[in-house]
Scaffold this motif. Structure first.
Motif, PDB file in Angstrom:
ATOM      1  N   TYR A 241       0.826  -1.291   0.063  1.00  0.00           N
ATOM      2  CA  TYR A 241      -0.154   0.007   0.000  1.00  0.00           C
ATOM      3  C   TYR A 241       0.900   1.254   0.022  1.00  0.00           C
ATOM      4  CZ  TYR A 241      -4.314   2.573   0.692  1.00  0.00           C
ATOM      5  OH  TYR A 241      -5.443   3.435   0.579  1.00  0.00           O
TER       6      TYR A 241
ATOM      7  N   ASN B 129      -1.169  -5.228  -3.446  1.00  0.00           N
ATOM      8  CA  ASN B 129      -1.329  -4.407  -4.703  1.00  0.00           C
ATOM      9  C   ASN B 129      -1.167  -4.813  -6.020  1.00  0.00           C
ATOM     10  OD1 ASN B 129       1.329  -4.442  -4.803  1.00  0.00           O
ATOM     11  ND2 ASN B 129       1.750  -2.047  -4.613  1.00  0.00           N
TER      12      ASN B 129
ATOM     13  N   ALA C 193      -4.413  -0.824  -4.606  1.00  0.00           N
ATOM     14  CA  ALA C 193      -3.923  -1.213  -3.535  1.00  0.00           C
ATOM     15  C   ALA C 193      -5.331  -1.369  -2.433  1.00  0.00           C
ATOM     16  CB  ALA C 193      -2.761  -0.417  -2.983  1.00  0.00           C
TER      17      ALA C 193
ATOM     18  N   GLN D 134      -5.891  -2.631   1.975  1.00  0.00           N
ATOM     19  CA  GLN D 134      -5.102  -3.501   2.985  1.00  0.00           C
ATOM     20  C   GLN D 134      -6.142  -3.267   3.966  1.00  0.00           C
ATOM     21  OE1 GLN D 134      -1.495  -1.139   3.993  1.00  0.00           O
ATOM     22  NE2 GLN D 134      -2.447  -0.241   5.643  1.00  0.00           N
TER      23      GLN D 134
END
Length: 361
Positions: A127, A207, A220, A222
């Protein structure tokens, strides 16, 4: 008759054996890094006073590291990287007091031409990589609007935005990177909570990046369920974060190099779930546009970011822009001048300016 070896011959034979082994293993170890310092003035949003500073890490955070590889054959290499931040203004390790020695990277792993790369240890998150590669001021923690909107907290009296929870590097993590498929690569990371009976306390994300000539793009994602210790945010003294459950973030970015100008664009959404306070979840939406224009031996850099952050009680808007010129004295040394402006709804604006020098080694 037994042949006798003089001490000189014994040393020569030992040296030949050592050099022969090194060549067969094809090992290498590299010391590398950069030192960055700037002088200027800093006025944070909400403050009425300016600090005059000579600080480390204007255009990029200073760091140094040791990395190496060993060729194991059949397209496989053993790799390692021990890499830490430091502060040139103080001669101190880390980005701040208490930061660990190798907080940038500390991993060992295996790399294969066909199957990709696995790294075990403390790893830079995918990220973060997507964040810095698609804005013109890259990873400046002093002048980059996108870095501020993503990795720094912001607040007025009614809303608090923690930014990304969990730092730009994760401890106790496993990172897998695919081989390059015609410019397309993917990276996946998982960090363990390492607490008995709490396997759900984890961090994971990844990503996808694509580079093809002048065009590049990324997506990306998370999710974070703890910061450095599982559950540590639930006991935070910040009332807005009491009852922290998890944070999810998604980001997209693209760039195109027209030669006379390289343009950048990013969009991002971060949701911080909190269950046991009166303020509710924190929702952050922001975008960034930027440009890099070659001028002489350097580049004119410009970036603008807009953000709206809300909770169930209120919201704030944030407008941030930066302008810089980075001039290359050589392949390893550059000087720069930069200005950064930051305005959050309801509080006094902030700004930072400075001139600096960066040297890579």
């Amino acid at each position: 008759m037994q042949k006798q070896f003089t001490p000189a011959l014994k040393l020569a034979a030992l040296a030949a054996a050592l050099f022969s082994g090194t060549a067969m293993a094809q090992s290498s170890v590299t010391l590398y890094g950069q030192a960055d310092m700037f002088v200027g003035g800093v006025k944070n949003p909400g403050s009425t006073n300016r600090a005059w500073v000579a600080n480390s890490g204007g255009m990029q955070t200073s760091y140094w590291g040791i990395k190496g590889t060993e060729d194991l054959g059949a397209g496989t290499k053993a790799i390692f990287d021990l890499n830490g931040f430091f502060r040139t203004d103080q001669g101190a390790m880390g980005r701040f007091n208490g930061d660990t020695m190798f907080s940038r990277n500390a991993f060992v792993g295996l790399q294969n031409d066909k199957y990709g790369t696995v790294k075990l240890g403390r790893n830079t998150t995918p990220y973060f990589v997507s964040t810095i590669l698609f804005n013109p001021l890259i990873d400046s923690y002093v002048f980059s609007p996108m870095v501020f909107h993503t990795y720094f907290s912001a607040a007025n009296s009614k809303v608090f935005d923690p930014g990304i929870v969990g730092d730009s590097g994760w401890n106790n993590s496993v990172l897998y990177s695919t081989p390059n498929f015609g410019g397309l690569t993917a990276n996946f990371i998982y960090a363990f909570g390492e607490q008995p009976g709490a396997t759900g306390r984890n961090k994971w994300g990844g990503n996808v990046m694509y580079f093809n000539g002048p065009f590049a793009a990324t997506v990306a994602f998370q999710q974070v369920k703890f910061d450095s210790v599982p559950g540590d945010l639930t006991a935070s003294s910040n009332a807005f974060l009491t009852g922290f459950d998890k944070q999810t973030a998604v980001q997209g970015g693209a760039s195109y190099d027209f030669k006379v100008v390289k343009v950048f664009a990013q969009g991002q959404y971060i949701k911080t779930n909190v269950n046991t306070n009166a303020f509710g979840d924190i929702k952050h939406t922001n975008g960034q546009i930027g440009a890099s224009v070659p001028i002489g031996a350097g580049n004119l850099l410009a970036s603008y970011a807009y953000d709206k952050t809300t909770n169930s009680q209120s919201s704030f808007k944030r407008n941030t822009f930066a302008l810089a010129y980075d001039y290359n004295l050589s392949k390893r040394t550059d000087v720069y001048a930069a200005y950064y402006y930051d305005k959050i709804t309801g509080i006094e604006q902030g700004d930072t300016f400075g001139i600096g020098v960066r040297h890579k080694f």
